[in-house]
Design an enzyme around this catalytic site. Structure first.
Site, PDB file in Angstrom:
ATOM      1  N   ASP A 115       0.818  -1.211   0.000  1.00 32.38           N
ATOM      2  CA  ASP A 115       0.000   0.000   0.000  1.00 32.38           C
ATOM      3  C   ASP A 115       0.853   1.261   0.000  1.00 32.38           C
ATOM      4  OD1 ASP A 115       0.943  -0.290   2.610  1.00 32.38           O
ATOM      5  OD2 ASP A 115      -1.014  -0.012   3.571  1.00 32.38           O
ATOM      6  N   VAL A 116       1.972   1.214   0.716  1.00 32.07           N
ATOM      7  CA  VAL A 116       2.779   2.411   0.929  1.00 32.07           C
ATOM      8  C   VAL A 116       3.617   2.797  -0.292  1.00 32.07           C
ATOM      9  CG1 VAL A 116       4.874   1.306   1.852  1.00 32.07           C
ATOM     10  CG2 VAL A 116       4.141   3.544   2.749  1.00 32.07           C
ATOM     11  N   TYR A 117       3.768   1.910  -1.256  1.00 29.27           N
ATOM     12  CA  TYR A 117       4.554   2.243  -2.445  1.00 29.27           C
ATOM     13  C   TYR A 117       3.833   3.336  -3.229  1.00 29.27           C
ATOM     14  CZ  TYR A 117       7.029  -2.197  -1.589  1.00 29.27           C
ATOM     15  OH  TYR A 117       7.752  -3.231  -1.039  1.00 29.27           O
ATOM     16  N   ALA A 118       4.433   4.529  -3.172  1.00 24.34           N
ATOM     17  CA  ALA A 118       3.865   5.713  -3.832  1.00 24.34           C
ATOM     18  C   ALA A 118       2.424   5.952  -3.391  1.00 24.34           C
ATOM     19  CB  ALA A 118       3.951   5.609  -5.351  1.00 24.34           C
ATOM     20  N   ARG A 119       2.182   5.696  -2.081  1.00 25.32           N
ATOM     21  CA  ARG A 119       0.865   5.944  -1.465  1.00 25.32           C
ATOM     22  C   ARG A 119      -0.284   5.339  -2.287  1.00 25.32           C
ATOM     23  NH1 ARG A 119       0.116  10.114   2.496  1.00 25.32           N
ATOM     24  NH2 ARG A 119       1.913   9.980   3.910  1.00 25.32           N
TER      25      ARG A 119
END
Length: 340
Positions: free
Chosen positions: A53-57
Site C-alpha cells: 500500500d505504501v509504495y507511492a501511497r
C-alpha cells in the site's frame, strides 16, 4: 520457470517474484510502460507479483490492478500494510482497526476480490502480535485474503508470532519477506533457519542490494544516479567508509561474475535463489531493460567454486552496512530504552 511451493501452503510460485515498488512516483511514473513490464514478466514465466500500500501511497497497487485485468486468476498476488498512509495517526500500523480498513482500500486499488498473500510490512512494538494475528485470521475467514505473512521481522518476533498463533489457535504467518543479497547476508544467521524450522516461505527483497549489484558501481567509475540514491543519499555516499567497503565488495563480485561468464545481476539474483530456505527472489525493475537483464537469472546455476569465492568476499551472515537489515528495533533507535 520451475515452480516452487510457497512454504507449506501448497501454492506454486515462480522462483522470481515481480516486485512493484518502482512503479509509480517512486520510480517509473509512466503507467502504460509499467503495465507493459508486468505483462512481459508474466509472459516470461513469472506468476507471482508483490506490491504494498505504501509504495507511492497506493499508486503501485493501482498500476498492478490495471495490469492484471483479465489475468488475475493466474497470478499469485501479494501486498502489504503497516506504513503511513495519511495524516491521521491511525492510518498506519498493525492494529485491527487499521488492517480491516486498509485491506479494503488495497482490494479497491488492486481491482480484485481477494489478496493471495497479505503481509505485515514491519513489526509494531506498540501493538500486541495477538491483535494483529486475530485481525488477519478474521480477514482470512471472510475471504478477503488467502494467506498472511510478515516482512522484515527479527527472528525473535517471527518465533513469538508462531507461538502466539499456536496458543490462540489462530492463523499464522506462512511467509517472511526479508532483505537478502550478496552484500546483506545477515538473515543467514537466524532468520532463514527459523523460517525453515517453521516451514515458512521466504521471499527476499532487494537481491541487487538497492542497485549496488547492478553492475554500475565499480571502482574508478563515477557513482551512478538513481531515484533510490536521491531518496536515501547517505546509503550511497562514497565518502562514508562503510559504503567504500560495499563498493570494494561489489567490484570484486562483478569481477567474479565476469570471470565465470555471467553478469553481476545474474550472479546476485541466482545467489539469493540458491539458498534452500528461499522460495522466490523479488526483483524490482523500473524499466523494461532492467527486467530483461534480470529474467535470465532464473536459469543460472552457481558452482561450488563460485559460492566459495562469494563467501571469501562477503562472509556468511554478514551485513556490510548494519542499517541494510531493513528494521532497527526501538531498543537500538530509542536511547531512553538503554539509559536509566
Amino acid at each position: 520457470m520451475e515452480m516452487r511451493t510457497l512454504g507449506r501452503t501448497g501454492v506454486k510460485v515462480s522462483p522470481l517474484c515481480l516486485g512493484a515498488m518502482m512503479f509509480g512516483a517512486w520510480g517509473n511514473t509512466d503507467h502504460e510502460d509499467s503495465i507493459r513490464i508486468v505483462h512481459t514478466a508474466l509472459d516470461g514465466g513469472i506468476n507471482f507479483v508483490d506490491t504494498a500500500d505504501v509504495y507511492a501511497r497506493g499508486e503501485s497497487e493501482e498500476i498492478i490492478g490495471k495490469a492484471l485485468l483479465g489475468r488475475r486468476d493466474d497470478v499469485v498476488l501479494a501486498t502489504k500494510a503497516h506504513g503511513v498512509m495519511g495524516e491521521d495517526p491511525n492510518h498506519q500500523g498493525n492494529s485491527r482497526r487499521w488492517l480491516v480498513r486498509e485491506v479494503e482500500d488495497s482490494l479497491r486499488r488492486l481491482q480484485t476480490d481477494w489478496i493471495d498473500l497479505y503481509q505485515i510490512h514491519r513489526p509494531s512494538p506498540d501493538t500486541d502480535i495477538e491483535e494483529t494475528l486475530d485481525a488477519l485470521t478474521d480477514l482470512q475467514r471472510a475471504g478477503k485474503i488467502r494467506y498472511f505473512g510478515s516482512s522484515t521481522f527479527p527472528a525473535s518476533e517471527i518465533v513469538q508470532a508462531q507461538w502466539a498463533a499456536e496458543k490462540r489457535h489462530s492463523g499464522r504467518f506462512v511467509t517472511e519477506q526479508p532483505p537478502y543479497s550478496l552484500l546483506v547476508r545477515g538473515i543467514e544467521t537466524e532468520i532463514l533457519p527459523v523460517a525453515q524450522q517453521y516451514g515458512m516461505g521466504v521471499l527476499p527483497w532487494s537481491p541487487l542490494a538497492g542497485g549496488w549489484l547492478s553492475g554500475k558501481w565499480r571502482k574508478g567509475a563515477d557513482a551512478p544516479e538513481s531515484s533510490r540514491s536521491a531518496r536515501m543519499a547517505g546509503r550511497y555516499d562514497l565518502s562514508d567508509p562503510v559504503n567504500q567497503r560495499k563498493l570494494d565488495a561489489a567490484d570484486a563480485l562483478a569481477t567474479l561474475a565476469e570471470d565465470n561468464g555471467m553478469t553481476l545481476v545474474e550472479l546476485a539474483i541466482a545467489f539469493v535463489m540458491n539458498h534452500p530456505g528461499v522460495t522466490s527472489a523479488i526483483i524490482g525493475p523500473r524499466t523494461m531493460d532492467q527486467l530483461t537483464t534480470q529474467l535470465p537469472a532464473a536459469d543460472v546455476v552457481l558452482s561450488t567454486e563460485v559460492l566459495d569465492a562469494i563467501d571469501a568476499i562477503v562472509p556468511p551472515g554478514t551485513n556490510i552496512r548494519a542499517d541494510d537489515a531493513g528494521y532497527q528495533p526501538p531498543s537500538l533507535t530509542d536511547a531512553s530504552l538503554r539509559r536509566r
